[in-house]
Design a protein around this motif. Structure first.
Motif, PDB file in Angstrom:
ATOM      1  N   GLY A 144      45.594  37.016  43.811  1.00 34.00           N
ATOM      2  CA  GLY A 144      45.312  37.487  42.460  1.00 34.00           C
ATOM      3  C   GLY A 144      45.604  38.759  42.216  1.00 34.00           C
ATOM      4  N   GLN A 145      45.941  39.377  43.123  1.00 35.37           N
ATOM      5  CA  GLN A 145      46.161  41.022  42.912  1.00 35.37           C
ATOM      6  C   GLN A 145      47.470  41.006  41.928  1.00 35.37           C
ATOM      7  OE1 GLN A 145      45.484  40.022  45.907  1.00 35.37           O
ATOM      8  NE2 GLN A 145      44.946  41.742  47.272  1.00 35.37           N
ATOM      9  N   TRP A 146      48.654  40.584  42.321  1.00 36.11           N
ATOM     10  CA  TRP A 146      49.787  40.290  41.470  1.00 36.11           C
ATOM     11  C   TRP A 146      49.645  40.010  40.091  1.00 36.11           C
ATOM     12  CZ3 TRP A 146      53.939  42.676  40.013  1.00 36.11           C
ATOM     13  CH2 TRP A 146      54.771  42.036  38.999  1.00 36.11           C
ATOM     14  N   GLY A 147      48.743  38.876  39.644  1.00 36.93           N
ATOM     15  CA  GLY A 147      48.398  38.355  38.671  1.00 36.93           C
ATOM     16  C   GLY A 147      47.924  39.421  37.648  1.00 36.93           C
ATOM     17  N   THR A 148      46.900  40.082  38.448  1.00 29.60           N
ATOM     18  CA  THR A 148      46.036  41.308  37.832  1.00 29.60           C
ATOM     19  C   THR A 148      46.787  42.228  37.140  1.00 29.60           C
ATOM     20  OG1 THR A 148      44.314  40.363  39.054  1.00 29.60           O
ATOM     21  CG2 THR A 148      43.798  42.850  37.921  1.00 29.60           C
ATOM     22  N   LYS A 167      45.311  26.815  43.104  1.00 29.76           N
ATOM     23  CA  LYS A 167      44.102  26.286  42.766  1.00 29.76           C
ATOM     24  C   LYS A 167      42.915  26.599  43.748  1.00 29.76           C
ATOM     25  CE  LYS A 167      43.799  22.091  40.717  1.00 29.76           C
ATOM     26  NZ  LYS A 167      43.993  20.869  40.958  1.00 29.76           N
ATOM     27  N   VAL A 168      43.245  26.650  44.969  1.00 30.01           N
ATOM     28  CA  VAL A 168      42.086  27.309  45.682  1.00 30.01           C
ATOM     29  C   VAL A 168      41.529  28.591  45.273  1.00 30.01           C
ATOM     30  CG1 VAL A 168      43.442  27.919  47.446  1.00 30.01           C
ATOM     31  CG2 VAL A 168      41.288  27.284  48.156  1.00 30.01           C
ATOM     32  N   SER A 169      42.555  29.611  45.072  1.00 34.68           N
ATOM     33  CA  SER A 169      42.083  30.890  44.706  1.00 34.68           C
ATOM     34  C   SER A 169      41.280  30.901  43.486  1.00 34.68           C
ATOM     35  CB  SER A 169      43.259  31.958  44.664  1.00 34.68           C
ATOM     36  OG  SER A 169      43.820  31.625  45.800  1.00 34.68           O
ATOM     37  N   TYR A 170      41.923  29.872  42.433  1.00 39.17           N
ATOM     38  CA  TYR A 170      41.424  29.966  40.997  1.00 39.17           C
ATOM     39  C   TYR A 170      39.741  29.578  41.088  1.00 39.17           C
ATOM     40  CZ  TYR A 170      40.987  28.305  36.135  1.00 39.17           C
ATOM     41  OH  TYR A 170      40.799  28.219  34.789  1.00 39.17           O
ATOM     42  N   GLU A 171      39.648  28.676  42.127  1.00 42.13           N
ATOM     43  CA  GLU A 171      38.270  28.341  42.191  1.00 42.13           C
ATOM     44  C   GLU A 171      37.411  29.266  43.027  1.00 42.13           C
ATOM     45  OE1 GLU A 171      39.231  24.198  43.587  1.00 42.13           O
ATOM     46  OE2 GLU A 171      39.299  23.444  41.572  1.00 42.13           O
ATOM     47  N   GLN A 172      37.906  29.827  44.097  1.00 43.35           N
ATOM     48  CA  GLN A 172      37.225  30.680  44.959  1.00 43.35           C
ATOM     49  C   GLN A 172      37.018  32.197  44.445  1.00 43.35           C
ATOM     50  OE1 GLN A 172      38.828  30.254  48.777  1.00 43.35           O
ATOM     51  NE2 GLN A 172      37.889  28.342  49.141  1.00 43.35           N
ATOM     52  N   PRO A 174      36.688  33.640  41.025  1.00 44.08           N
ATOM     53  CA  PRO A 174      36.663  33.552  39.788  1.00 44.08           C
ATOM     54  C   PRO A 174      36.599  35.110  38.984  1.00 44.08           C
ATOM     55  CG  PRO A 174      34.422  33.074  40.705  1.00 44.08           C
ATOM     56  CD  PRO A 174      35.558  33.033  41.840  1.00 44.08           C
ATOM     57  N   PHE A 175      36.111  36.084  39.782  1.00 43.65           N
ATOM     58  CA  PHE A 175      36.192  37.287  39.105  1.00 43.65           C
ATOM     59  C   PHE A 175      37.780  37.796  38.953  1.00 43.65           C
ATOM     60  CE2 PHE A 175      31.955  38.104  41.546  1.00 43.65           C
ATOM     61  CZ  PHE A 175      31.266  37.554  40.628  1.00 43.65           C
ATOM     62  N   ALA A 185      45.580  37.446  29.768  1.00 38.96           N
ATOM     63  CA  ALA A 185      46.423  36.402  30.477  1.00 38.96           C
ATOM     64  C   ALA A 185      46.130  34.986  30.185  1.00 38.96           C
ATOM     65  CB  ALA A 185      46.590  36.699  31.785  1.00 38.96           C
ATOM     66  N   ASP A 186      46.998  34.095  30.322  1.00 36.62           N
ATOM     67  CA  ASP A 186      46.545  32.606  30.241  1.00 36.62           C
ATOM     68  C   ASP A 186      46.707  32.076  31.539  1.00 36.62           C
ATOM     69  OD1 ASP A 186      46.769  29.996  29.657  1.00 36.62           O
ATOM     70  OD2 ASP A 186      48.983  29.783  29.383  1.00 36.62           O
ATOM     71  N   VAL A 187      45.652  31.708  32.381  1.00 33.99           N
ATOM     72  CA  VAL A 187      45.690  31.613  33.679  1.00 33.99           C
ATOM     73  C   VAL A 187      45.424  29.985  34.056  1.00 33.99           C
ATOM     74  CG1 VAL A 187      44.633  32.337  35.994  1.00 33.99           C
ATOM     75  CG2 VAL A 187      44.525  33.871  33.895  1.00 33.99           C
ATOM     76  N   THR A 188      46.488  29.614  34.767  1.00 36.58           N
ATOM     77  CA  THR A 188      46.386  28.093  35.037  1.00 36.58           C
ATOM     78  C   THR A 188      46.172  27.699  36.313  1.00 36.58           C
ATOM     79  OG1 THR A 188      47.899  27.676  33.181  1.00 36.58           O
ATOM     80  CG2 THR A 188      47.787  25.863  34.363  1.00 36.58           C
ATOM     81  N   PRO A 189      45.408  26.921  36.778  1.00 37.85           N
ATOM     82  CA  PRO A 189      45.367  26.656  38.279  1.00 37.85           C
ATOM     83  C   PRO A 189      46.405  25.580  38.366  1.00 37.85           C
ATOM     84  CG  PRO A 189      43.479  25.374  37.053  1.00 37.85           C
ATOM     85  CD  PRO A 189      44.343  26.317  36.205  1.00 37.85           C
ATOM     86  N   SER A 190      47.055  25.994  39.541  1.00 34.84           N
ATOM     87  CA  SER A 190      48.106  25.319  40.258  1.00 34.84           C
ATOM     88  C   SER A 190      47.829  24.585  41.387  1.00 34.84           C
ATOM     89  CB  SER A 190      49.425  26.284  40.337  1.00 34.84           C
ATOM     90  OG  SER A 190      50.471  25.723  40.933  1.00 34.84           O
ATOM     91  N   PRO A 191      48.418  23.261  41.439  1.00 39.69           N
ATOM     92  CA  PRO A 191      49.297  22.439  40.704  1.00 39.69           C
ATOM     93  C   PRO A 191      48.635  22.183  39.583  1.00 39.69           C
ATOM     94  CG  PRO A 191      48.708  20.991  42.349  1.00 39.69           C
ATOM     95  CD  PRO A 191      47.983  22.453  42.719  1.00 39.69           C
ATOM     96  N   SER A 192      49.423  21.903  38.149  1.00 42.85           N
ATOM     97  CA  SER A 192      48.634  21.689  36.759  1.00 42.85           C
ATOM     98  C   SER A 192      49.578  20.467  36.244  1.00 42.85           C
ATOM     99  CB  SER A 192      48.762  22.861  35.876  1.00 42.85           C
ATOM    100  OG  SER A 192      50.117  23.002  35.516  1.00 42.85           O
ATOM    101  N   GLU A 193      48.916  20.214  35.277  1.00 40.42           N
ATOM    102  CA  GLU A 193      49.470  18.905  34.238  1.00 40.42           C
ATOM    103  C   GLU A 193      50.670  19.521  33.358  1.00 40.42           C
ATOM    104  OE1 GLU A 193      49.274  15.549  34.488  1.00 40.42           O
ATOM    105  OE2 GLU A 193      47.617  15.457  36.056  1.00 40.42           O
ATOM    106  N   THR A 194      50.606  21.003  33.481  1.00 35.78           N
ATOM    107  CA  THR A 194      51.503  21.571  32.250  1.00 35.78           C
ATOM    108  C   THR A 194      52.826  21.568  32.565  1.00 35.78           C
ATOM    109  OG1 THR A 194      51.346  23.726  33.193  1.00 35.78           O
ATOM    110  CG2 THR A 194      49.424  23.098  31.819  1.00 35.78           C
ATOM    111  N   THR A 195      53.402  21.429  33.732  1.00 40.95           N
ATOM    112  CA  THR A 195      54.722  21.319  34.062  1.00 40.95           C
ATOM    113  C   THR A 195      55.172  20.038  34.811  1.00 40.95           C
ATOM    114  OG1 THR A 195      54.368  22.037  36.350  1.00 40.95           O
ATOM    115  CG2 THR A 195      54.923  23.966  34.820  1.00 40.95           C
ATOM    116  N   ALA A 196      56.569  19.715  34.717  1.00 38.35           N
ATOM    117  CA  ALA A 196      56.924  18.471  35.257  1.00 38.35           C
ATOM    118  C   ALA A 196      56.797  18.544  36.979  1.00 38.35           C
ATOM    119  CB  ALA A 196      58.381  18.060  35.099  1.00 38.35           C
ATOM    120  N   VAL A 197      56.898  19.628  37.484  1.00 39.82           N
ATOM    121  CA  VAL A 197      56.756  19.866  39.140  1.00 39.82           C
ATOM    122  C   VAL A 197      55.245  19.778  39.497  1.00 39.82           C
ATOM    123  CG1 VAL A 197      56.940  22.377  39.072  1.00 39.82           C
ATOM    124  CG2 VAL A 197      57.460  21.257  40.958  1.00 39.82           C
TER     125      VAL A 197
END
Ligand SMILES: *Cc1c(COP(=O)(O)O)cnc(C)c1O
Length: 461
Positions: A144-148, A167-172, A174-175, A185-197
């Protein structure tokens, strides 16, 4: 000792001493780092190919092996003033506690909301994206440091910022997620339904908690399929090392002010950006034959790219969509055990540092997690900063070297990079305190699985 006391606890720089240019160590390297290759053609990636993914000016910096100094744009200098120059601290209290004759200094980069050095490059990358007239950027984040850092930088320049967070960090964590959202920022847990990959991965591995490699693939897709977006990366690349040279330039200016000459410079190494930035101007002196220093890269024993990896061309991401980089690598499918130093869990290493290491200019050491947290705690108790687990790898080796001086009576000068604070890593500290932390070290067989996946072609065997 008495003479020493003239050196203040914190060495700050005056306005006129603040660096106005970044330093590009590649200009002084005889053996340049190998170029990024197109995985399809195995030819060096061209400016055109790279600028489909990255901002143009950043591609120019990526490919620039000749200009030693590059001006820091006025707007970035202005932003740096909010949290820089970072202090260079003489660790008098730690020296006293250790009863060592060594003189220890650390450069503290945790003095901003992102809590690490990553903001130094995030602001530069956001600036160039804005200048190019882009709408926004995409990236991945693990711990999360880089995203922040990138969220902060994008909000400053009014850019849209899409972060794919494992995803595991997204859930663990939250701060961390909320800090990013605070900056818009728009934060999406990965893997997501928003991309083909992402959809493909979810179909193949339902319930997966994700990985950095998967998040990179999603972020790259999100950038390349949207008008006005580019992808940005927080470490490994030459451009990131260039921006992080601000750390080393300030350190050198502070040391020079008091005539201090370090014997060794120590930093933790994940993708290599903070270490590359810290040592850059000192390495330049060595490369030009002017000085001699020891440089020590410290990595986790659970993810030992330098100390046990192969120096070969490999993919930068698990999805194998990014270019090939020649680097010390554990294989793009290598998943380190759950080490808590999230920022050091990358399978590869900066190609610039890899070349310097291969040429014998740098040493590397791997350290085990519990010994890292023991050092973190020792440091926190006397120096008044709660260090990040990543940074504590450097603390470990700095303390080890200071203890060697205690045995030999040598008054060596040690400088290390303290990359950030650990307030979001208290779960890891908790595990350490409860005696629940383990020191898993991969076996040769474990590593072989990663090596087996490194692409082989003529000259890459
Ligand atoms: C990301 C991170 C690192 C490691 O990244 P490098 O690119 O190797 O510098 C080290 N420390 C902290 C606090 C980090 O956030």
């Amino acid at each position: 000792m008495a003479a020493d006391k003239k050196i203040p606890y914190k060495i700050y720089l005056e306005e006129q001493e603040i660096p106005k240019q970044w330093y590009n160590v590649r200009a002084d390297m005889k053996h340049k780092p190998a170029p990024l290759l197109n995985p399809g053609t195995l030819q060096p990636m061209t400016f055109e190919e790279l600028s489909g993914v990255f901002c143009e000016e950043l591609v120019r910096q990526e490919l620039n092996d000749t200009d030693a100094y590059i001006d820091i744009p006025e707007e970035i200098q202005q932003f740096y003033k909010m949290y820089r120059p970072a202090p260079l601290v003489r660790a008098y209290c730690l020296e006293e506690k250790l009863q060592t004759p060594a003189k220890i200094y650390y450069k503290f980069e945790g003095n901003n909301t992102s809590g690490s050095h990553k903001l130094n490059s995030a602001i530069a990358q956001a600036y160039y994206a804005k200048k190019q007239g882009l709408k926004g950027v995409t990236t991945e984040t693990g711990a999360g440091q880089w995203g922040t850092a990138l969220s902060m930088a994008c909000s400053y320049f009014d850019l849209d910022c899409k972060v794919y967070m494992v995803k595991v960090s997204y859930e663990q964590k939250p701060f961390r997620r909320e800090v990013m959202r605070t900056y818009g920022a728009d934060v999406t847990p990965s893997p997501s339904e928003t991309t083909a990959v992402g959809r493909k991965i979810l179909q193949e591995h339902p319930g997966t908690t994700g990985s950095l490699g998967c998040a990179i693939s999603e972020a790259v897709e999100a950038a390349t399929t949207r008008e006005g977006y580019r992808y940005v990366l927080g470490s490994v690349l030459n451009q990131v090392l260039l921006h992080q040279s601000i750390i080393g330039l300030e350190t050198k200016a502070a040391l020079d002010k008091y005539g201090i000459v370090p014997d060794m410079i120590i930093g933790c190494a994940g993708g290599g950006s903070n270490l590359g930035g810290l040592i850059a101007p000192f390495m330049g002196e060595v490369l030009r034959g002017e000085k001699n220093y020891r440089f020590i890269a410290v990595e986790p024993a659970s993810c030992p790219s330098f100390t046990r990896g192969k120096f070969l061309y490999d993919f930068c991401d698990t999805g194998m969509v990014c270019p090939l980089a020649k680097m010390y690598t554990l294989g793009s499918n290598f998943i380190p055990s759950a080490s808590h130093a999230g920022g050091l869990r990358y399978h590869g290493m900066s190609s610039t540092l890899s070349q310097l290491y291969a040429d014998g200019y740098m040493e590397a050491r791997s350290v085990e997690q519990t010994s890292v947290f023991a050092a973190a705690e020792q440091f926190a108790r006397v120096e008044g900063i709660l260090p990040a687990p990543e940074s504590s790898h450097a603390i470990r080796v700095a303390i080890d070297e200071a203890m060697k001086c205690k045995e030999t009576g040598e008054e060596k000068t040690i400088v290390f990079g303290l990359t950030g604070t650990g307030y979001f890593d208290m779960v890891a500290y908790e595990k350490f305190h409860n005696g629940e932390m383990n020191d898993y070290i991969p076996t040769d067989e474990d590593l072989q699985q990663g090596f087996d996946r490194i692409p082989r072609f003529a000259g890459n065997e």
